[in-house]
Design an enzyme around this catalytic site. Sequence first.
Site, PDB file in Angstrom:
ATOM      1  N   CYS A 205      52.328  41.908  50.593  1.00  0.00           N
ATOM      2  CA  CYS A 205      53.143  41.249  51.616  1.00  0.00           C
ATOM      3  C   CYS A 205      54.291  40.428  51.056  1.00  0.00           C
ATOM      4  O   CYS A 205      55.034  39.797  51.821  1.00  0.00           O
ATOM      5  CB  CYS A 205      52.242  40.420  52.518  1.00  0.00           C
ATOM      6  SG  CYS A 205      50.900  41.440  53.172  1.00  0.00           S
TER       7      CYS A 205
ATOM      8  N   HIS B  70      55.304  31.776  55.753  1.00  0.00           N
ATOM      9  CA  HIS B  70      54.547  33.026  55.751  1.00  0.00           C
ATOM     10  C   HIS B  70      53.651  33.029  56.994  1.00  0.00           C
ATOM     11  O   HIS B  70      53.589  34.022  57.693  1.00  0.00           O
ATOM     12  CB  HIS B  70      53.750  33.136  54.454  1.00  0.00           C
ATOM     13  CG  HIS B  70      53.150  34.489  54.246  1.00  0.00           C
ATOM     14  ND1 HIS B  70      53.893  35.646  54.322  1.00  0.00           N
ATOM     15  CD2 HIS B  70      51.869  34.876  54.001  1.00  0.00           C
ATOM     16  CE1 HIS B  70      53.101  36.679  54.110  1.00  0.00           C
ATOM     17  NE2 HIS B  70      51.870  36.251  53.927  1.00  0.00           N
TER      18      HIS B  70
ATOM     19  N   HIS C  85      52.475  40.527  61.685  1.00  0.00           N
ATOM     20  CA  HIS C  85      52.673  40.481  60.241  1.00  0.00           C
ATOM     21  C   HIS C  85      53.097  41.876  59.795  1.00  0.00           C
ATOM     22  O   HIS C  85      52.305  42.812  59.825  1.00  0.00           O
ATOM     23  CB  HIS C  85      51.382  40.046  59.555  1.00  0.00           C
ATOM     24  CG  HIS C  85      51.532  39.826  58.076  1.00  0.00           C
ATOM     25  ND1 HIS C  85      52.711  40.078  57.400  1.00  0.00           N
ATOM     26  CD2 HIS C  85      50.649  39.379  57.145  1.00  0.00           C
ATOM     27  CE1 HIS C  85      52.539  39.804  56.116  1.00  0.00           C
ATOM     28  NE2 HIS C  85      51.306  39.381  55.936  1.00  0.00           N
TER      29      HIS C  85
END
Lengths: 267, 399
Positions: free
Chosen positions: B165, B293, B327
Amino acid sequence: MSPLQVYVGGVGLWSPQLANFAALRAWLAGSPMPSPAARPPAATLPANERRRAPESVLLAVEVAGQAVAMSGRQASELACVFSSAHGDQAITDYMCETLAREPSGLSPTRFHNSVHNAPAGYWTIATGCHAPSAAVCGGQLAIVGAGLLEAAMQALADQRAVLLVCSDIAGAGPLGEMTDSTQAFGCALVLTPHPGPRSLARLNLTLAPKQAPTSSTSSPIPMAWHDANATAKAALPLLLLLAGHGTHYNLATADMLGLDIHWESAA
Amino acid sequence: MPEPIHPLAVSAYTVTSALGHGLDDHRHALHSARSGLRANDFSSAPLACWIGRVEGVEGTALPDAFASWECRNNRLAWLGLNQDGFVDRVRAARESYGASRIALVLGTSTASIGATEEAYRRLDADGRMPADLRRPAIHAPHSLVAFVAEALGLEGPALTLSTACSSSAKVFASAERMIRLGLVDAAVVGGVDTLCDSVLFGFNALELVSPEPCRPFDRRRCGISIGEAAGFALLERADAHPSAPRLLGYGESSDAHHMSTPHPEGLGAELALRDALARAGLDAAQVDYINLHGTASLKNDEVEAALVARAFPASTRASSTKAFTGHTLGAAGILEAAFALLAIEHGLVPGNLGCSDPDPACGPQFAWYNEHRRIDVALSNSFGFGGNNACLAFGRVVA
């Protein structure tokens, strides 16, 4: 563009035929060569991690550990770049097969081991390394050149030692037909921006049009070793340079771009 | 600590996600606090969760010349490239610098693995992939970069970054090094990740997927919502574009802690942050906005909230946009870089959607609702599996 100059401070190598870089040199010198262990020992990992780690991680950690040991540097101080054309193909095969049959049965451990940066993760955890770590990929022929370019950039831009690991394991299942990987091969280099007491060689790197790959029939080592997988094909000629065979190699680094590598003694 | 870098111009950028196609759709969705999440209607078997699915991917055919690259991930890449005039901006750069003087560095976590999954669902009688999917290039992690290089006619260095990620945040670092060392004059950076069974059932197996729309930094958050996105940016030397927003710095680090949980004290995240500030030549107090994040996983949000609380003054504003888009994994870095750039360009701090009862770890920096204010410096955090952290710093040209 003036050539980028990096120094090679350590070399790691593992394949089912070659346990390390010394074995390649011995073989080139005509000496008998001991058979490597059935799987990469990966002694840098703690025993419990070694049992749990997938093959792609064992292979990458084995060659990384060899290169760092030869360089005499602290693993925790090295930025690292891990390159692989296909990552852990055995896990990808397992995941796709399980997802086709019973998706809710997927193993959580195998899923987190499936990320392309799993070797980088295991390595940084095992060595307590907080430096930047990257996992990269390039085209089939360019897989080693793309990783070498990224690692050399980091060494020169940040003036620090960088560990480059290039590895691929054998293909598995229906995916195996697509990846052209028949056996494992891994190698690693420690690259530094300045010469050190243990530097083996200086590499002068220049971007240049990609040349057609030279026929592996002119190589002193068996064709089957070259043909193991994409990483072996691109990396073995570079390792031959480092072993003192030849002084120049045009390594593909992108589809149309090559990296002209001129080897010089580090002294 | 690293030396400050010369800022680079972000001379063009674009994103496509569940919020829509291109920058205007994203700006409008942020303004109206409209989430793009929907109940999961994607996975090949039922899974009760919410997803950030991009509209129109199925109807986006690749031009015939690129037919061999056909798969969902490359279709999303093509859809994303064709927003905001991005292809034209790259063409102009190619004509000015030459095709071999532009690098291509893209992040992805799963590339076109969706096509590999499909092939395994449709194996033929001999157990081989079906003939239409026997295309080796789409079963490799480099599929995205190889396709985009061909689609944009780029012939310079071409690199896939795949660090879960943080992938499409780290591309900015790699590109900056290549430009600084004179290997290239410009770089196309970005990332694309698409929904696929691997990530939906994989994160579900790790018990990280929320059954309801994700609630970043909420006391009762219970996991992530997975999304998909494509985003691209063109980086050039600052003098070529005197007024374009700037990449001021970046930081990268490793947690050295665990494969799938962050360091409990946010050690790696803080190292990446300090590194980014040092490269940008900034103090924390000069940061106006941080796009966090903020995945809505229990651990990430706890650790990241504590980092914001200890490292920044109350005047710094912070929020997660994951409840807007989900996400987007390997595409999160570029998507949220675009949110940071939009914040600078339009003076909009997007409110931290999805949170009604903030975790007590959250400090006064959190923007729970949209705020309109001048943003000169914005950061974007991206953290990935394997303890892989990146922080980007963007800024406006201050006269």
